[in-house]
Design a protein around this motif. Sequence first.
Motif, PDB file in Angstrom:
ATOM      1  N   GLU A  45      18.581  15.160   3.784  1.00 13.83           N
ATOM      2  CA  GLU A  45      17.167  15.387   3.508  1.00 13.83           C
ATOM      3  C   GLU A  45      16.718  14.574   2.303  1.00 13.83           C
ATOM      4  O   GLU A  45      17.251  14.725   1.203  1.00 13.83           O
ATOM      5  N   VAL A  46      15.739  13.711   2.519  1.00 12.46           N
ATOM      6  CA  VAL A  46      15.187  12.918   1.420  1.00 12.46           C
ATOM      7  C   VAL A  46      13.684  13.163   1.343  1.00 12.46           C
ATOM      8  O   VAL A  46      12.982  13.095   2.357  1.00 12.46           O
ATOM      9  N   ARG A  47      13.233  13.484   0.143  1.00 15.33           N
ATOM     10  CA  ARG A  47      11.783  13.594  -0.070  1.00 15.33           C
ATOM     11  C   ARG A  47      11.380  12.556  -1.118  1.00 15.33           C
ATOM     12  O   ARG A  47      12.156  12.235  -2.007  1.00 15.33           O
ATOM     13  N   ILE A  48      10.159  12.048  -0.990  1.00 14.15           N
ATOM     14  CA  ILE A  48       9.641  11.181  -2.050  1.00 14.15           C
ATOM     15  C   ILE A  48       8.575  11.963  -2.801  1.00 14.15           C
ATOM     16  O   ILE A  48       7.548  12.328  -2.249  1.00 14.15           O
ATOM     17  N   GLU A  49       8.892  12.268  -4.064  1.00 11.90           N
ATOM     18  CA  GLU A  49       7.977  13.101  -4.858  1.00 11.90           C
ATOM     19  C   GLU A  49       6.820  12.267  -5.380  1.00 11.90           C
ATOM     20  O   GLU A  49       5.682  12.710  -5.407  1.00 11.90           O
ATOM     21  N   SER A  50       7.141  11.052  -5.844  1.00  9.01           N
ATOM     22  CA  SER A  50       6.046  10.194  -6.287  1.00  9.01           C
ATOM     23  C   SER A  50       6.444   8.740  -6.121  1.00  9.01           C
ATOM     24  O   SER A  50       7.633   8.383  -6.156  1.00  9.01           O
ATOM     25  N   LEU A  51       5.438   7.910  -5.909  1.00  7.35           N
ATOM     26  CA  LEU A  51       5.665   6.499  -5.625  1.00  7.35           C
ATOM     27  C   LEU A  51       4.501   5.737  -6.236  1.00  7.35           C
ATOM     28  O   LEU A  51       3.355   5.936  -5.868  1.00  7.35           O
ATOM     29  N   HIS A  52       4.781   4.895  -7.235  1.00  4.94           N
ATOM     30  CA  HIS A  52       3.664   4.115  -7.791  1.00  4.94           C
ATOM     31  C   HIS A  52       4.149   2.777  -8.327  1.00  4.94           C
ATOM     32  O   HIS A  52       5.296   2.624  -8.738  1.00  4.94           O
ATOM     33  N   ARG A  53       3.235   1.824  -8.334  1.00  7.51           N
ATOM     34  CA  ARG A  53       3.562   0.486  -8.820  1.00  7.51           C
ATOM     35  C   ARG A  53       3.634   0.494 -10.343  1.00  7.51           C
ATOM     36  O   ARG A  53       2.808   1.110 -11.012  1.00  7.51           O
ATOM     37  N   LEU A  54       4.658  -0.187 -10.885  1.00  6.62           N
ATOM     38  CA  LEU A  54       4.798  -0.293 -12.330  1.00  6.62           C
ATOM     39  C   LEU A  54       4.118  -1.569 -12.813  1.00  6.62           C
ATOM     40  O   LEU A  54       4.012  -2.547 -12.084  1.00  6.62           O
ATOM     41  N   GLY A  55       3.674  -1.524 -14.066  1.00 10.98           N
ATOM     42  CA  GLY A  55       3.078  -2.725 -14.660  1.00 10.98           C
ATOM     43  C   GLY A  55       4.145  -3.788 -14.817  1.00 10.98           C
ATOM     44  O   GLY A  55       5.314  -3.568 -14.512  1.00 10.98           O
ATOM     45  N   GLY A  56       3.740  -4.944 -15.298  1.00 13.79           N
ATOM     46  CA  GLY A  56       4.703  -6.029 -15.446  1.00 13.79           C
ATOM     47  C   GLY A  56       5.004  -6.614 -14.085  1.00 13.79           C
ATOM     48  O   GLY A  56       4.547  -6.112 -13.062  1.00 13.79           O
ATOM     49  N   GLY A  57       5.804  -7.675 -14.059  1.00 15.80           N
ATOM     50  CA  GLY A  57       6.091  -8.310 -12.783  1.00 15.80           C
ATOM     51  C   GLY A  57       4.847  -8.975 -12.242  1.00 15.80           C
ATOM     52  O   GLY A  57       4.246  -8.501 -11.288  1.00 15.80           O
ATOM     53  N   ALA A  58       4.429 -10.062 -12.898  1.00 18.90           N
ATOM     54  CA  ALA A  58       3.236 -10.773 -12.452  1.00 18.90           C
ATOM     55  C   ALA A  58       3.493 -11.432 -11.098  1.00 18.90           C
ATOM     56  O   ALA A  58       2.572 -11.732 -10.370  1.00 18.90           O
ATOM     57  N   ASN A  60       0.837  -1.187   0.000  1.00 18.02           N
ATOM     58  CA  ASN A  60       0.000   0.000   0.000  1.00 18.02           C
ATOM     59  C   ASN A  60       0.881   1.249   0.000  1.00 18.02           C
ATOM     60  O   ASN A  60       1.746   1.418   0.859  1.00 18.02           O
ATOM     61  N   GLU A  61       0.632   2.089  -0.978  1.00 16.54           N
ATOM     62  CA  GLU A  61       1.492   3.261  -1.205  1.00 16.54           C
ATOM     63  C   GLU A  61       1.598   4.138   0.050  1.00 16.54           C
ATOM     64  O   GLU A  61       2.690   4.530   0.460  1.00 16.54           O
ATOM     65  N   ALA A  62       0.445   4.400   0.654  1.00 12.84           N
ATOM     66  CA  ALA A  62       0.441   5.290   1.824  1.00 12.84           C
ATOM     67  C   ALA A  62       1.217   4.679   2.990  1.00 12.84           C
ATOM     68  O   ALA A  62       1.861   5.389   3.762  1.00 12.84           O
ATOM     69  N   VAL A  63       1.163   3.339   3.079  1.00 17.85           N
ATOM     70  CA  VAL A  63       1.805   2.666   4.210  1.00 17.85           C
ATOM     71  C   VAL A  63       3.324   2.592   4.037  1.00 17.85           C
ATOM     72  O   VAL A  63       4.080   2.751   4.995  1.00 17.85           O
ATOM     73  N   ILE A  64       3.802   2.362   2.803  1.00 13.85           N
ATOM     74  CA  ILE A  64       5.241   2.142   2.627  1.00 13.85           C
ATOM     75  C   ILE A  64       6.024   3.435   2.376  1.00 13.85           C
ATOM     76  O   ILE A  64       7.250   3.436   2.427  1.00 13.85           O
ATOM     77  N   ARG A  65       5.329   4.522   2.117  1.00  8.86           N
ATOM     78  CA  ARG A  65       5.986   5.764   1.722  1.00  8.86           C
ATOM     79  C   ARG A  65       7.023   6.259   2.749  1.00  8.86           C
ATOM     80  O   ARG A  65       8.194   6.455   2.417  1.00  8.86           O
ATOM     81  N   ASP A  71      18.899  15.306  -0.937  1.00  6.57           N
ATOM     82  CA  ASP A  71      19.691  16.532  -0.735  1.00  6.57           C
ATOM     83  C   ASP A  71      19.585  17.462  -1.945  1.00  6.57           C
ATOM     84  O   ASP A  71      20.592  17.880  -2.535  1.00  6.57           O
ATOM     85  N   ALA A  72      18.341  17.728  -2.308  1.00  6.30           N
ATOM     86  CA  ALA A  72      18.012  18.679  -3.377  1.00  6.30           C
ATOM     87  C   ALA A  72      18.380  18.193  -4.771  1.00  6.30           C
ATOM     88  O   ALA A  72      18.372  18.966  -5.726  1.00  6.30           O
ATOM     89  N   THR A  73      18.736  16.905  -4.925  1.00  9.70           N
ATOM     90  CA  THR A  73      19.013  16.359  -6.252  1.00  9.70           C
ATOM     91  C   THR A  73      17.979  15.285  -6.585  1.00  9.70           C
ATOM     92  O   THR A  73      17.801  14.357  -5.792  1.00  9.70           O
ATOM     93  N   PRO A  74      17.301  15.417  -7.723  1.00 12.56           N
ATOM     94  CA  PRO A  74      16.323  14.393  -8.093  1.00 12.56           C
ATOM     95  C   PRO A  74      17.022  13.053  -8.373  1.00 12.56           C
ATOM     96  O   PRO A  74      18.103  13.032  -8.960  1.00 12.56           O
ATOM     97  N   LEU A  75      16.421  11.971  -7.889  1.00 11.92           N
ATOM     98  CA  LEU A  75      17.004  10.657  -8.078  1.00 11.92           C
ATOM     99  C   LEU A  75      15.878   9.669  -8.441  1.00 11.92           C
ATOM    100  O   LEU A  75      14.970   9.441  -7.649  1.00 11.92           O
ATOM    101  N   GLY A  76      15.961   9.119  -9.645  1.00 15.33           N
ATOM    102  CA  GLY A  76      14.959   8.148 -10.083  1.00 15.33           C
ATOM    103  C   GLY A  76      15.353   6.754  -9.624  1.00 15.33           C
ATOM    104  O   GLY A  76      16.447   6.278  -9.913  1.00 15.33           O
ATOM    105  N   LEU A  77      14.461   6.098  -8.889  1.00 17.48           N
ATOM    106  CA  LEU A  77      14.766   4.778  -8.328  1.00 17.48           C
ATOM    107  C   LEU A  77      13.673   3.783  -8.684  1.00 17.48           C
ATOM    108  O   LEU A  77      12.554   4.160  -8.990  1.00 17.48           O
ATOM    109  N   VAL A  78      14.032   2.507  -8.627  1.00 16.02           N
ATOM    110  CA  VAL A  78      13.048   1.445  -8.794  1.00 16.02           C
ATOM    111  C   VAL A  78      13.227   0.462  -7.653  1.00 16.02           C
ATOM    112  O   VAL A  78      14.355   0.076  -7.329  1.00 16.02           O
ATOM    113  N   MET A  79      12.116   0.069  -7.028  1.00 18.95           N
ATOM    114  CA  MET A  79      12.164  -0.925  -5.960  1.00 18.95           C
ATOM    115  C   MET A  79      11.551  -2.228  -6.452  1.00 18.95           C
ATOM    116  O   MET A  79      10.524  -2.228  -7.109  1.00 18.95           O
ATOM    117  N   LYS A  80      12.229  -3.334  -6.150  1.00 18.31           N
ATOM    118  CA  LYS A  80      11.655  -4.640  -6.458  1.00 18.31           C
ATOM    119  C   LYS A  80      11.429  -5.366  -5.145  1.00 18.31           C
ATOM    120  O   LYS A  80      12.366  -5.580  -4.371  1.00 18.31           O
TER     121      LYS A  80
END
Lengths: 138, 338
Positions: B24-37, B4-9, B49-58
């Motif tokens: 300082e870490v902020r999470i701008e957006s968090l959503h499940r990606l398609g695929g991965g059945a 659940n997005e709200a719970v894991i954020r 720390d004021a630098t955008p960082l694109g991440l993927v969690m599995k």
Amino acid sequence: MRDRPNAFELLDIARETLVQDILPHIPSERRYQIYMVANAIANAEREFRAGDVPLQAELERLRQIYGDSVDPPVADRLEDLLLSFNRRLARDIRAGRLDDERKHTVQEHLIETAKARVTETNPKFLDVAPVLTSQSTD
Amino acid sequence: MELNEAVIREPLRRFIAERSGATEVRIESLHRLGGGAVQEIWSIDANVDATPLGLVMKASSASAGVPDSITREQEFMVLRAAHTVGVTVPEPLWVCTDRTIIGRDFFIMREVKGVAAGHLLVRDSSLGDALVERLGRELAYIHSIYPNGSELDFLRRPQSTPAQHSIDRYRSWLSYMELPYPGLEWCLCWLDAHAPRAPFRLTLIHHDFRTGNYMVDAGKLTGILDWEFCEWGDIHEDIAWFCARCWRFGACDKEAGGIGSRETFYRSYEEASGRTIERDIIPYWEVMAHVRWATIAIQQGQRHCSGVDRSLELALTGRMTAELELQALLMVEEMSDA
């Protein structure tokens, strides 16, 4: 008697509506799901249309392989008969119990059976000339 | 149950702050990606720390996964080993086996951009042999990792030969299926009788290296994905899996993954690896590929039917069993007549 449209006429128009009327309004990232739904409906429709015919043919071939005498006594429904025959065939193949004479018949039977299933699940697969072992032994 | 997005954020935010050492870490957006059945894959747009960082969690699946799948911690280590020898992968950053954080094991990697969907990639005529050449080299790098002294010692290694090991495994899976599959049993008997006897060298194999499991952006490969099935094995299994008809997404005339020519793929692999592909043994492994995919398809259909993981995608995968079995049967028939 039931009314018309019958089951597969209904499935047919449901799929047509989905693909022709609804799909254009769906955002592109979700269209894949609509295709999956349409695919599922088409799959079910083909199975409906084919009815018991391919299953009867499969049973007929299995009887030729095993003869009538081996009918499991409990089974009288088509599905149950097929299930016991196929369990037996699967066991015999794994145990290497088929003599050379029956092997050829069995191979043909298995290919026929798989083709009949593919006719229902993905008939386009049968249109493409099989690309087999082109680089193997020639 | 899905994460659940709200719970894991917030737990994820704290985890990223701790592991990155950022103030300082902020999470701008968090959503499940398609695929991965099977696993859950989430996109995290973070600001570190004021630098955008694109991440993927599995994250691991809540239910029992597909048999043979390694743990997220192990997958993380494999990814790191592959990254070290120069395979193009999403850079693995942090792994977490503490289930008090989000309730599952997970790891986080750097996001890579692009398209992975097989049905889209095979329709992109600009890719062709240039991509196939690149993929041949990538597979050669993967196959440069050997078991001796490797930190990947935990990976499964065949008890006998890789072929015999696979045959035994698929037979044991079939024994537990609800329905009998005489067609697949037939192919397994043929595979048993024709198993390669030539000596081989155990090598890291990806075990799911195919179109649909790599990312392409603007015509260039950006990452090899989905390492959860890797093990020690025979290089020919990976090569045949990539070329097998079932992974061409309808572009059957392009024998290398529906993208380009088989010979280009072979040559590029051979140049980069210094090895010779035993061309005569590839059809054998392509039969194995179809049998393997068929047994997995049956299990995916069962995951749906049993209610463990209800999903249309899994249901339709179950219906693919017939064509996979037919292809294997036709190949066996052709080779038996030869």
